[in-house]
Design a protein around this motif. Structure first.
Motif, PDB file in Angstrom:
ATOM      1  N   THR A  38      -1.563  -2.876 -15.272  1.00 40.11           N
ATOM      2  CA  THR A  38      -1.763  -3.466 -13.956  1.00 40.11           C
ATOM      3  C   THR A  38      -2.595  -2.516 -13.094  1.00 40.11           C
ATOM      4  O   THR A  38      -2.387  -1.305 -13.110  1.00 40.11           O
ATOM      5  CB  THR A  38      -0.420  -3.743 -13.271  1.00 40.11           C
ATOM      6  OG1 THR A  38       0.323  -2.527 -13.176  1.00 40.11           O
ATOM      7  CG2 THR A  38       0.399  -4.755 -14.063  1.00 40.11           C
ATOM      8  N   THR A  39      -3.524  -3.072 -12.349  1.00 43.62           N
ATOM      9  CA  THR A  39      -4.392  -2.268 -11.494  1.00 43.62           C
ATOM     10  C   THR A  39      -3.886  -2.206 -10.057  1.00 43.62           C
ATOM     11  O   THR A  39      -4.523  -1.606  -9.193  1.00 43.62           O
ATOM     12  CB  THR A  39      -5.817  -2.844 -11.507  1.00 43.62           C
ATOM     13  OG1 THR A  39      -5.778  -4.198 -11.044  1.00 43.62           O
ATOM     14  CG2 THR A  39      -6.403  -2.799 -12.908  1.00 43.62           C
ATOM     15  N   ALA A  40      -2.762  -2.848  -9.805  1.00 43.09           N
ATOM     16  CA  ALA A  40      -2.121  -2.839  -8.491  1.00 43.09           C
ATOM     17  C   ALA A  40      -0.658  -3.230  -8.718  1.00 43.09           C
ATOM     18  O   ALA A  40      -0.252  -3.491  -9.852  1.00 43.09           O
ATOM     19  CB  ALA A  40      -2.800  -3.823  -7.551  1.00 43.09           C
ATOM     20  N   ASN A  41       0.139  -3.243  -7.678  1.00 46.46           N
ATOM     21  CA  ASN A  41       1.490  -3.782  -7.790  1.00 46.46           C
ATOM     22  C   ASN A  41       1.385  -5.295  -7.946  1.00 46.46           C
ATOM     23  O   ASN A  41       0.803  -5.962  -7.094  1.00 46.46           O
ATOM     24  CB  ASN A  41       2.324  -3.444  -6.552  1.00 46.46           C
ATOM     25  CG  ASN A  41       2.493  -1.949  -6.383  1.00 46.46           C
ATOM     26  OD1 ASN A  41       2.521  -1.216  -7.358  1.00 46.46           O
ATOM     27  ND2 ASN A  41       2.614  -1.494  -5.154  1.00 46.46           N
ATOM     28  N   VAL A  42       1.918  -5.841  -9.037  1.00 51.42           N
ATOM     29  CA  VAL A  42       1.669  -7.239  -9.390  1.00 51.42           C
ATOM     30  C   VAL A  42       2.980  -7.993  -9.571  1.00 51.42           C
ATOM     31  O   VAL A  42       3.915  -7.495 -10.204  1.00 51.42           O
ATOM     32  CB  VAL A  42       0.846  -7.336 -10.699  1.00 51.42           C
ATOM     33  CG1 VAL A  42       0.530  -8.788 -11.032  1.00 51.42           C
ATOM     34  CG2 VAL A  42      -0.436  -6.542 -10.580  1.00 51.42           C
ATOM     35  N   ASN A  43       3.036  -9.211  -9.028  1.00 49.35           N
ATOM     36  CA  ASN A  43       4.189 -10.076  -9.240  1.00 49.35           C
ATOM     37  C   ASN A  43       4.207 -10.606 -10.671  1.00 49.35           C
ATOM     38  O   ASN A  43       3.183 -11.050 -11.188  1.00 49.35           O
ATOM     39  CB  ASN A  43       4.162 -11.272  -8.286  1.00 49.35           C
ATOM     40  CG  ASN A  43       4.472 -10.880  -6.858  1.00 49.35           C
ATOM     41  OD1 ASN A  43       5.205  -9.933  -6.624  1.00 49.35           O
ATOM     42  ND2 ASN A  43       3.923 -11.602  -5.899  1.00 49.35           N
ATOM     43  N   LEU A  44       5.366 -10.568 -11.299  1.00 52.86           N
ATOM     44  CA  LEU A  44       5.588 -11.235 -12.582  1.00 52.86           C
ATOM     45  C   LEU A  44       6.289 -12.544 -12.263  1.00 52.86           C
ATOM     46  O   LEU A  44       7.377 -12.550 -11.688  1.00 52.86           O
ATOM     47  CB  LEU A  44       6.460 -10.371 -13.497  1.00 52.86           C
ATOM     48  CG  LEU A  44       6.783 -10.968 -14.869  1.00 52.86           C
ATOM     49  CD1 LEU A  44       5.538 -10.965 -15.759  1.00 52.86           C
ATOM     50  CD2 LEU A  44       7.917 -10.203 -15.544  1.00 52.86           C
ATOM     51  N   ARG A  45       5.664 -13.673 -12.612  1.00 51.21           N
ATOM     52  CA  ARG A  45       6.171 -14.984 -12.212  1.00 51.21           C
ATOM     53  C   ARG A  45       6.645 -15.797 -13.413  1.00 51.21           C
ATOM     54  O   ARG A  45       6.253 -15.550 -14.555  1.00 51.21           O
ATOM     55  CB  ARG A  45       5.096 -15.755 -11.444  1.00 51.21           C
ATOM     56  CG  ARG A  45       4.705 -15.104 -10.131  1.00 51.21           C
ATOM     57  CD  ARG A  45       3.699 -15.943  -9.364  1.00 51.21           C
ATOM     58  NE  ARG A  45       3.297 -15.316  -8.127  1.00 51.21           N
ATOM     59  CZ  ARG A  45       3.910 -15.466  -6.957  1.00 51.21           C
ATOM     60  NH1 ARG A  45       4.982 -16.246  -6.889  1.00 51.21           N
ATOM     61  NH2 ARG A  45       3.476 -14.859  -5.869  1.00 51.21           N
ATOM     62  N   THR A  46       7.476 -16.805 -13.103  1.00 47.58           N
ATOM     63  CA  THR A  46       8.036 -17.644 -14.156  1.00 47.58           C
ATOM     64  C   THR A  46       7.014 -18.618 -14.722  1.00 47.58           C
ATOM     65  O   THR A  46       7.126 -19.047 -15.873  1.00 47.58           O
ATOM     66  CB  THR A  46       9.229 -18.453 -13.619  1.00 47.58           C
ATOM     67  OG1 THR A  46       8.814 -19.188 -12.460  1.00 47.58           O
ATOM     68  CG2 THR A  46      10.388 -17.535 -13.261  1.00 47.58           C
ATOM     69  N   ALA A  58       5.838  -5.574 -10.746  1.00 43.16           N
ATOM     70  CA  ALA A  58       5.469  -4.501 -11.665  1.00 43.16           C
ATOM     71  C   ALA A  58       4.600  -3.491 -10.932  1.00 43.16           C
ATOM     72  O   ALA A  58       3.609  -3.853 -10.301  1.00 43.16           O
ATOM     73  CB  ALA A  58       4.725  -5.075 -12.865  1.00 43.16           C
ATOM     74  N   ALA A  59       4.973  -2.236 -11.001  1.00 42.59           N
ATOM     75  CA  ALA A  59       4.241  -1.194 -10.294  1.00 42.59           C
ATOM     76  C   ALA A  59       2.851  -1.002 -10.899  1.00 42.59           C
ATOM     77  O   ALA A  59       2.609  -1.305 -12.069  1.00 42.59           O
ATOM     78  CB  ALA A  59       5.015   0.116 -10.345  1.00 42.59           C
TER      79      ALA A  59
END
Length: 369
Positions: A38-46, A58-59
Motif C-alpha cells: 500500500t502506498t498510503a493508509n488504505v481501507n480494506l472493504r468487503t 491497512a497502514a
C-alpha cells in the motif's frame, strides 16, 4: 471538485483509503499472485466499491497478495488471514517480494506468570474497572450480564478513564481492569500490579469536528499535521484531560511537534467520559479525539463530522488485566481469571463482534490464544 467529493464521502462515512490523495485510476500492472504494498493508509472493504463496509485500515507499506481484479479494485489477501478489496490506485507492485507482513503489527503479549484459576471456586462478586468507552457504547450492558449469568457472579462496573482504572488496580480497589493504553498496561504488569494481560479487541480513533472544518484539517496527511493545524489556527478543541487512554493518545499526537496547548483559551479539558466530551465538543463547535465505537454510538446525537481517520497512530487496542492477588489479599482472583477467560473465549469474542450501533460494528475482536 475532487476535494468536494471527498468531503461529502467523509461526512457519510465512506472515507477514501488515503485522505490526502486524488481519487484516480487503478494500477493495471498487477496480476493474480503478485505481491503489492500500500502506498498510503488504505481501507480494506468487503466489496469492490466505496459502499463496501470497511473491515480495517491497512497502514502505508502493508504487503498484500493480489487474488483478482474487479474494475478499479483488487481483491487482496493479507498475511494475518484477512481478505477484501482495495482500490488499485493505492497499490504498487513489489518485485521479488517474499510473503507479506501483517497489515498492523500487534504488540507482543505481556508475560503471563500464572495460569487461569480454578473456575469452580469463582467468587460471587467482582469489581471491573474500565474505560468509559466500553460503558458509553453499551457494550458492557451486553457482555457483563452474559458473564455474570454463566459464572454466577455479580459484577460491579466502575467506568472511568484508563489512567484512573489502572490506579484503582494499583490500590487494590478492582479485581480486573479493561483499558486501552498499551504502554501504561505494560508498566502496570511490569511493576507487579497486574497479571495475565490479554488482547481483547480494537477499534480506531477519529478526529472529529465542526462540519465546516474551520482549521481545514480534512486534507491533512496524518493526525499530527491535523492537530498542528488546530493549534496554529487556535481552533476550539475539547480534551478529555483525565489521563484516559484517549487523552494519552491525544498527548502523544501533540508531542510530534512538541506542542503544548494546555492553558490556551481555545483548548478546553472536560474531565469527563468520552460520550460527555463528544457532546460538549458538539455544543461548542469544537474538535475532539474520539474512539470509533463511541462515535458510532453518538453520531446521530451530535452536530460534528469525521475530519480525519486512517492514520496508523490512531489504532486503538484494548487489553484486559487481572490485578495481582499477591499484592492484595482482598482480590477476587478466580472471578478475575474467569472474566479474562470469558472475554477472550469464542463466546465472548462473538458478543463483541456482533455488537453494533446504528448498523456499525463498534469493536473488532482480537483475542489471541
Amino acid at each position: 471538485m475532487a476535494r468536494t467529493i471527498l468531503t461529502v464521502l467523509l461526512v457519510v462515512g465512506m472515507v477514501l483509503g488515503c485522505l490526502g490523495a486524488t481519487y484516480g485510476q487503478a494500477n493495471d500492472s498487477l496480476k493474480p499472485g503478485d505481491t503489492a504494498k500500500t502506498t498510503a493508509n488504505v481501507n480494506l472493504r468487503t466489496t469492490a466499491s466505496m459502499q463496501g463496509k470497511v473491515l480495517m485500515v491497512a497502514a502505508k507499506g502493508t504487503k498484500v497478495v493480489i487474488e483478482g481484479k474487479v474494475n478499479n479494485w483488487y481483491k487482496v489477501n493479507l498475511a494475518d488471514g484477512k481478505a477484501g478489496y482495495m482500490y488499485g490506485q493505492y497499490l504498487a507492485k513489489v518485485e521479488g517480494a517474499a510473503t507479506p507482513t501483517a497489515a498492523v503489527k500487534q504488540p507482543a503479549q505481556a508475560s503471563n506468570p500464572v495460569k487461569s484459576q480454578e473456575l469452580s471456586k469463582v467468587e460471587s462478586t467482582m469489581i471491573l474497572a474500565t474505560t468509559t468507552s466500553t460503558q458509553d457504547t453499551g457494550l458492557l450492558d451486553v457482555l457483563v450480564p452474559a458473564f455474570d449469568k454463566k459464572y454466577g457472579v455479580k459484577t460491579k462496573v466502575i467506568a472511568v478513564g484508563t489512567g484512573e482504572a489502572i490506579e484503582m488496580g494499583k490500590q487494590g480497589n478492582a479485581d480486573v481492569i479493561l483499558v486501552h493504553a498499551r504502554k501504561s498496561e505494560d508498566e502496570f504488569v511490569a511493576s507487579g500490579y497486574g497479571i495475565n494481560r490479554k488482547d481483547v479487541m480494537y477499534n480506531y480513533f477519529f478526529i472529529v469536528g465542526p462540519k465546516n472544518d474551520p482549521a481545514g484539517i480534512a486534507d491533512s496527511k496524518d493526525a499530527e499535521t491535523a492537530m498542528k493545524k488546530i493549534f496554529d489556527t487556535n481552533s476550539k478543541f475539547v480534551s478529555r484531560g483525565d489521563q484516559s487512554g484517549t487523552h494519552k493518545k491525544e498527548l502523544t499526537i501533540w508531542d510530534k511537534y512538541k506542542l503544548k496547548p494546555q492553558g490556551s483559551k481555545w483548548y478546553m479539558e472536560s474531565g469527563q467520559g468520552m460520550g460527555d466530551t463528544l457532546m460538549m465538543a458538539s455544543e461548542m463547535g469544537a474538535y475532539t479525539l474520539v474512539d470509533s465505537g463511541t462515535w458510532y454510538a453518538f453520531a446521530d446525537k451530535v452536530d460534528l463530522k469525521i475530519v480525519l481517520q486512517g492514520d496508523s497512530i490512531l489504532f486503538n487496542p484494548y487489553g484486559v488485566i487481572a490485578v495481582n492477588p499477591e499484592k492484595y489479599s482482598n482480590i477476587h482472583k478466580n472471578a478475575a481469571a474467569a472474566f479474562i477467560d470469558f472475554i477472550t473465549s469464542e463466546e465472548g469474542q462473538k458478543i463483541i463482534k456482533d455488537y453494533k450501533k446504528n448498523g456499525q460494528q463498534l469493536f473488532v475482536p482480537d483475542a489471541k490464544k
